[in-house]
Write a protein that holds these residues in place. Structure first.
Motif, PDB file in Angstrom:
ATOM      1  N   ILE A 565      25.064  14.741 126.616  1.00 19.26           N
ATOM      2  CA  ILE A 565      24.790  14.000 125.658  1.00 19.26           C
ATOM      3  C   ILE A 565      25.797  13.327 124.848  1.00 19.26           C
ATOM      4  O   ILE A 565      25.942  12.143 124.713  1.00 19.26           O
ATOM      5  N   TRP A 566      26.887  14.192 124.505  1.00 19.89           N
ATOM      6  CA  TRP A 566      27.908  13.724 123.665  1.00 19.89           C
ATOM      7  C   TRP A 566      28.725  12.780 124.540  1.00 19.89           C
ATOM      8  O   TRP A 566      29.178  11.847 124.138  1.00 19.89           O
ATOM      9  N   HIS A 567      28.985  12.933 125.769  1.00 14.21           N
ATOM     10  CA  HIS A 567      29.682  11.900 126.634  1.00 14.21           C
ATOM     11  C   HIS A 567      29.029  10.770 126.629  1.00 14.21           C
ATOM     12  O   HIS A 567      29.859   9.784 126.676  1.00 14.21           O
ATOM     13  N   GLU A 568      27.770  10.655 127.048  1.00 14.53           N
ATOM     14  CA  GLU A 568      27.142   9.246 126.894  1.00 14.53           C
ATOM     15  C   GLU A 568      27.193   8.622 125.581  1.00 14.53           C
ATOM     16  O   GLU A 568      27.426   7.424 125.570  1.00 14.53           O
ATOM     17  N   LEU A 569      27.261   9.356 124.441  1.00 15.35           N
ATOM     18  CA  LEU A 569      27.171   8.527 122.978  1.00 15.35           C
ATOM     19  C   LEU A 569      28.403   8.126 122.918  1.00 15.35           C
ATOM     20  O   LEU A 569      29.023   6.963 122.500  1.00 15.35           O
ATOM     21  N   ILE A 570      29.657   9.052 122.965  1.00 15.17           N
ATOM     22  CA  ILE A 570      30.966   8.492 122.745  1.00 15.17           C
ATOM     23  C   ILE A 570      31.387   7.342 123.855  1.00 15.17           C
ATOM     24  O   ILE A 570      32.150   6.436 123.398  1.00 15.17           O
ATOM     25  N   THR A 571      31.123   7.462 125.021  1.00 17.76           N
ATOM     26  CA  THR A 571      31.408   6.430 125.929  1.00 17.76           C
ATOM     27  C   THR A 571      30.442   5.126 125.451  1.00 17.76           C
ATOM     28  O   THR A 571      31.124   4.103 125.569  1.00 17.76           O
ATOM     29  N   TYR A 572      29.304   5.184 125.171  1.00 18.76           N
ATOM     30  CA  TYR A 572      28.595   4.040 124.652  1.00 18.76           C
ATOM     31  C   TYR A 572      29.481   3.332 123.412  1.00 18.76           C
ATOM     32  O   TYR A 572      29.661   2.121 123.300  1.00 18.76           O
ATOM     33  N   LEU A 573      29.873   4.071 122.583  1.00 14.06           N
ATOM     34  CA  LEU A 573      30.530   3.764 121.232  1.00 14.06           C
ATOM     35  C   LEU A 573      31.820   3.001 121.710  1.00 14.06           C
ATOM     36  O   LEU A 573      32.159   1.993 120.803  1.00 14.06           O
TER      37      LEU A 573
END
Length: 717
Positions: A565-573
């Motif tokens: 979940i962290w990876h998805e969010l930081i990549t999206y940002l």
């Protein structure tokens, strides 16, 4: 005769002291207040509705062009069929009502929409329990003539539909449509419109009366076929009078409670602009749903996310619950207190670096340790359970080794460390002595919001400020320094070092990103709480995964639970923006370092003040310890190994190491429980739960040394 009556009405109105003064359409519309407070994102988009008035249920003001034509027609036919022809008073209806009341001794009304509207906007014309007196009716008729002289017909009809009471607490067409019919006012069909219109005439009428009146109105509207199964339709609609608001955004219910509880802005009709980003919030909700589904049978029901702007402290995303996945969806897990696990280690090492007790290349003994405390003997279990001997601070933090962290806390002391955590905004309610050395392993309870904001202090070079959720002017107190800039920078560099964490998590894991990030995972006792907190140059992202009931997860670690979940969010940002490591502070110095006997590979590393070294050697006492007869140097007899739930089980190894003068003898063999497992002075062994006897065997088959150890499964099922 009508003209005479009109003059009579005007004369009567002049004689009675009417309290009505001219009220403009604009002032009525601007004075309208919904029963909800609206939570807006940073661009003014509605993300949540929170009810603030529990006496009436009112929606937003709806323009006439956004109200179903079928409803407009049904209301006019039912309440004021000559609405477009009269000037405020329907004289034929007045005469008909007067004659009917005289002949039948009944009570028939002739109020137009304009006359009824006066009762909504001026208390003087509001109908009392005993009805209106003749003088009030005359005054109301006169005021209706004046109202229509100032307002247009569309304005009157629009205001009427927005202010009229329909059923129970429902006031206005928006509340009616979105609660009883679960749709927008523009979508009401003939049958729904007919029921709405007859509710105006008798809000408390019985079901049978409503069905009869609605069917008569539908016939007049040219839709008699709609009378079929009308009774069931009325039952269904009236059964929803306390239903949830249709099409409510529902993006951030927990964040809305945080905002209204903290700002005192929960007034009816209030619109509170916040720091939230609706697009990011929507993405965070989706990321939680996707990843909880992917975890399958791992017994994970709950998750929470907090995203912060490093510079402003603004909360950009705040998901307090996994929604339908959760058994406690209303619980705000972003503010619930949970055991921190390994997520406190970066702050401990930063404090030790700042005090110059350690450097990034200092060696710590990753071996068993017994610590006497006031409550007995404390034997910390190295949840990395590799007992790999001497490791550098960089490796200890990157690989999340517990025993080196405990040894570091022995230098810093629990009380001093606890004060640092409190300064970072973490809600510790006890002294450091209460937690003892277990504080190094995250035995304190923290919230995701406070923990993510503490990590933001690392991202900002040791500067702390409270998180913000109200948009607009930044009126909080100035940030305060809680740790040195250099120590924060070095910790960030260690947490961004893929090489330092490779032996635990590998190079290809959710913790690795194509741009610069620093990240730490953590798992609490018995795998109840799973964390992943990290930052880039612009954002800090915190994720918690677990169960609100406290039930353990199954085979879920920081890298497999919260990590994706962290990876998805930081990549999206950072989908369109780079993230570059902050510049090295002037207080930090770089040097090339070699390690004695290849304990770790040579590398460039960073130091504070005058602590820089170019070579790292073990103390002479340690060299002397390697003399004497050949023996098992590690693991020590009686060692208890606990498999770390925060690390993939396939990557956890126990190190078998020889000691003594013959430690380089390659002809010595290792045997576990009587079974050959390898040769050499250094051997990695994949532990399995249970009690084991480790033997060192010479070429003649003699046992040269032996130890007994125990392996515990930790949180693995």
């Amino acid at each position: 005769m009508r003209r005479v009556l009109a003059w009579g009405l005007m004369l009567g109105a002049c004689l009675c002291s009417s309290s009505w003064a001219e009220i403009s359409y604009q002032s009525v519309r601007e004075g309208y207040r919904a029963s909800d407070a609206l939570i807006l994102d940073d661009r003014g988009r509605v993300v949540e509705r929170v009810r603030a008035d529990f006496h009436e249920r009112r929606g937003d003001w709806v323009r006439l062009e956004d109200i179903s034509p079928a409803l407009q027609r049904a209301v006019i036919l039912s309440e004021d069929r000559r609405f477009h022809d009269h000037a405020g008073v329907d004289w034929p209806a007045v005469w008909s009502a007067a004659w009917g009341n005289l002949v039948s001794e009944g009570r028939r009304g002739a109020s137009t929409l304009s006359m009824q509207l006066l009762g909504f906007i001026d208390d003087h014309y509001r109908r009392g329990p005993g009805g209106r007196s003749i003088m009030q009716k005359i005054s109301q008729a006169y005021a209706a003539l004046e109202l229509e002289a100032e307002w247009s017909k569309p304005q009157i009809l629009e205001a009427y539909l927005n202010l009229a009471s329909f059923r129970g607490e429902l006031v206005g067409v928006d509340a009616l449509a979105r609660v009883l019919f679960q749709k927008a006012p523009s979508g009401l069909d003939a049958r729904e419109s007919a029921l709405a219109a007859v509710l105006l005439r008798g809000p408390n009428a019985s079901r049978a009366v409503l069905v009869r009146r609605a069917c008569g109105l539908l016939t007049e509207m040219g839709s008699p076929d709609e009378c079929g199964s009308l009774a069931d339709f009325v039952d269904l609609a009236l059964g929803r009078r306390s239903a949830a608001w249709a099409d409510a955004p529902g993006l951030a219910p927990h964040f809305a409670r945080l905002v209204l509880g903290g700002s005192g802005a929960g007034e009816p009709g209030a619109m509170v602009r916040t720091t939230l980003d609706a697009d990011l919030q929507r993405m965070a909700v989706s990321a939680i749903e996707r990843n909880l589904l992917a975890l399958g049978d791992a017994n994970v029901r709950d998750a929470a996310v907090v995203v912060l702007d490093n510079h402003t402290g603004g909360i950009l995303a705040y998901v307090g619950s996994s929604g339908d996945f959760s058994s406690a969806a209303r619980v705000d897990h972003a503010r619930a207190l949970r055991q921190a696990g390994s997520t406190l280690k970066p702050f401990l090492y930063a404090q030790a670096l700042e005090q110059e007790r350690l450097t990034a290349v200092s060696l710590l003994d990753d071996g068993p340790v017994d610590l006497p405390t006031g409550n007995g003997l404390y034997i910390p279990q190295n949840y990395d359970k590799r007992f790999s001997g001497w490791v550098s601070v960089r490796s200890a933090l990157g690989s999340s080794l517990n025993i080196p962290a405990v040894r570091t806390l022995m230098m810093v002391t629990p009380e001093v460390f606890a004060r640092r955590l409190v300064a970072l905004g973490l809600p510790l309610d006890q002294s450091g002595d209460y937690y003892g050395y277990s504080l190094a392993l995250g035995s304190a309870d923290v919230s995701l919001l406070s923990l993510a904001n503490a990590y933001r202090s690392l991202a900002r070079g040791g500067m702390y400020s409270k998180p913000r959720y109200i948009g607009g002017v930044h009126d909080e107190a100035s940030p305060k320094r809680v740790m040195s800039e250099g120590a924060a920078w070095i910790v960030g560099d260690m947490l961004s070092d893929r090489q330092a964490r490779a032996r635990t998590f590998g190079f290809d894991s959710p913790l690795s990103t194509p741009f610069w990030t620093a990240v730490k995972t953590g798992t609490s006792k018995d795998m109840r709480d799973n964390w992943c907190i990290g930052w880039s140059s612009r954002y800090t992202v915190g994720v918690w995964v677990g169960n609100s009931t406290g039930v353990s997860m199954r085979e879920v670690s920081g890298v497999s639970g919260a990590g994706p979940i962290w990876h998805e969010l930081i990549t999206y940002l950072h989908r369109g923006a780079p993230s570059i490591q902050p510049s090295m502070p002037a207080s930090v110095h770089q040097a090339h370092v070699r390690f004695q006997e290849g304990i770790e590979p040579a590398r460039e590393d960073y130091f504070l003040g005058d602590t820089a070294v170019t070579e790292v050697r073990l103390a002479r006492a340690q060299d002397n310890a390697e003399t004497g007869p050949v023996r098992i140097a590690a693991p020590a007899d009686g060692t208890i190994l606990a498999l770390d739930p925060d690390i993939p089980i396939s990557r956890q190894r126990s190190i078998f190491r020889l000691g003594g003068a013959g430690r380089h003898a390659g002809d010595l063999a290792w045997r576990v429980n009587g079974r050959f497992v390898g040769r050499g002075d250094l051997l990695e062994w994949l532990p399995s739960p249970g009690r084991h006897r480790i033997e060192l065997i010479d070429p003649q088959g003699r046992v040269r040394d032996e130890v007994a150890i125990q392996v515990r499964a930790g949180g693995f099922q």
